[in-house]
Design a protein around this motif. Structure first.
Motif, PDB file in Angstrom:
ATOM      1  N   ALA A  43      46.423  47.373  42.914  1.00 40.15           N
ATOM      2  CA  ALA A  43      45.964  46.208  42.163  1.00 40.15           C
ATOM      3  C   ALA A  43      44.762  45.594  42.867  1.00 40.15           C
ATOM      4  CB  ALA A  43      47.088  45.173  42.055  1.00 40.15           C
ATOM      5  N   PHE A  44      43.982  44.863  42.087  1.00 41.75           N
ATOM      6  CA  PHE A  44      42.914  44.055  42.656  1.00 41.75           C
ATOM      7  C   PHE A  44      43.251  42.618  42.329  1.00 41.75           C
ATOM      8  CE2 PHE A  44      38.836  41.935  42.932  1.00 41.75           C
ATOM      9  CZ  PHE A  44      38.377  42.426  44.146  1.00 41.75           C
ATOM     10  N   VAL A  45      43.302  41.766  43.359  1.00 48.04           N
ATOM     11  CA  VAL A  45      43.716  40.381  43.189  1.00 48.04           C
ATOM     12  C   VAL A  45      42.717  39.435  43.841  1.00 48.04           C
ATOM     13  CG1 VAL A  45      46.161  41.053  43.169  1.00 48.04           C
ATOM     14  CG2 VAL A  45      45.114  40.290  45.307  1.00 48.04           C
ATOM     15  N   TYR A  46      42.760  38.181  43.418  1.00 50.63           N
ATOM     16  CA  TYR A  46      41.990  37.115  44.054  1.00 50.63           C
ATOM     17  C   TYR A  46      42.970  36.117  44.631  1.00 50.63           C
ATOM     18  CZ  TYR A  46      37.763  38.832  41.840  1.00 50.63           C
ATOM     19  OH  TYR A  46      36.706  39.626  41.466  1.00 50.63           O
ATOM     20  N   CYS A  47      42.736  35.725  45.889  1.00 56.76           N
ATOM     21  CA  CYS A  47      43.588  34.697  46.492  1.00 56.76           C
ATOM     22  C   CYS A  47      42.746  33.788  47.372  1.00 56.76           C
ATOM     23  CB  CYS A  47      44.753  35.316  47.255  1.00 56.76           C
ATOM     24  SG  CYS A  47      44.325  36.273  48.692  1.00 56.76           S
ATOM     25  N   GLU A  48      43.306  32.629  47.702  1.00 54.02           N
ATOM     26  CA  GLU A  48      42.568  31.616  48.455  1.00 54.02           C
ATOM     27  C   GLU A  48      42.567  31.863  49.955  1.00 54.02           C
ATOM     28  OE1 GLU A  48      43.955  27.777  47.259  1.00 54.02           O
ATOM     29  OE2 GLU A  48      43.380  28.111  45.175  1.00 54.02           O
ATOM     30  N   LYS A  92      37.409  32.315  46.136  1.00 52.84           N
ATOM     31  CA  LYS A  92      38.597  33.146  46.379  1.00 52.84           C
ATOM     32  C   LYS A  92      38.196  34.511  46.921  1.00 52.84           C
ATOM     33  CE  LYS A  92      41.585  30.989  42.916  1.00 52.84           C
ATOM     34  NZ  LYS A  92      41.214  29.695  43.284  1.00 52.84           N
ATOM     35  N   PHE A  93      39.088  35.084  47.730  1.00 56.17           N
ATOM     36  CA  PHE A  93      38.868  36.405  48.311  1.00 56.17           C
ATOM     37  C   PHE A  93      39.336  37.485  47.340  1.00 56.17           C
ATOM     38  CE2 PHE A  93      39.339  33.547  51.894  1.00 56.17           C
ATOM     39  CZ  PHE A  93      38.280  33.916  52.711  1.00 56.17           C
ATOM     40  N   GLY A  94      38.503  38.477  47.106  1.00 60.48           N
ATOM     41  CA  GLY A  94      38.879  39.629  46.294  1.00 60.48           C
ATOM     42  C   GLY A  94      39.509  40.676  47.188  1.00 60.48           C
ATOM     43  N   ILE A  95      40.725  41.080  46.886  1.00 61.62           N
ATOM     44  CA  ILE A  95      41.484  41.970  47.758  1.00 61.62           C
ATOM     45  C   ILE A  95      42.019  43.154  46.954  1.00 61.62           C
ATOM     46  CG2 ILE A  95      43.541  42.143  49.224  1.00 61.62           C
ATOM     47  CD1 ILE A  95      43.086  39.193  49.939  1.00 61.62           C
ATOM     48  N   ALA A  96      41.724  44.356  47.444  1.00 61.09           N
ATOM     49  CA  ALA A  96      42.237  45.582  46.822  1.00 61.09           C
ATOM     50  C   ALA A  96      43.503  46.004  47.549  1.00 61.09           C
ATOM     51  CB  ALA A  96      41.190  46.689  46.890  1.00 61.09           C
ATOM     52  N   LEU A  97      44.562  46.233  46.780  1.00 64.59           N
ATOM     53  CA  LEU A  97      45.854  46.627  47.339  1.00 64.59           C
ATOM     54  C   LEU A  97      46.208  48.042  46.889  1.00 64.59           C
ATOM     55  CD1 LEU A  97      47.826  43.382  46.425  1.00 64.59           C
ATOM     56  CD2 LEU A  97      46.920  43.982  48.671  1.00 64.59           C
TER      57      LEU A  97
END
Length: 108
Positions: A43-48, A92-97
């Motif tokens: 998944a690709f998510v955005y978090c603080e 927000k940080f874009g994070i690939a999981l």
């Protein structure tokens, strides 16, 4: 112009926007996130909060019918952060999981 981008995904991504919690650390820390897209492989998510590459995390997502070819399924995902985008999006940080293991949690 030649495209030298190597596609590493093994499954189709779906533009699924859902709120989730990412759990990490031995102390059970959690951070709210919003998914941008989800596949059976990750998944690709955005978090603080910044979460460094190679960090082991877990999250619970709901895979919709278009990803499971049947019913929507609530899934626990043991994951690893494989990439953090250099540029913030709306703070927000874009994070690939990458999903390492998946299983359905017991029904309450």
């Amino acid at each position: 112009m030649q495209n030298n981008f190597l596609e590493r995904r093994h499954s189709q991504r779906f533009p699924i926007h859902q709120s989730l919690l990412i759990y990490f650390g031995n102390g059970g820390q959690e951070v709210a996130a919003l998914s941008e897209n989800i596949s059976l492989g990750g998944a690709f998510v955005y978090c603080e909060r910044f979460i460094a590459a190679n960090t082991q995390v877990s999250l619970i997502i709901v895979l919709p019918t278009e990803t499971t070819h049947g019913r929507s399924v609530r899934v626990w995902c043991g994951s690893k952060v494989v990439r953090v985008e250099a540029q913030l999006k709306e703070g927000k940080f874009g994070i690939a999981l990458e999903f390492i293991n998946l299983h359905e949690p017991p029904q309450a």
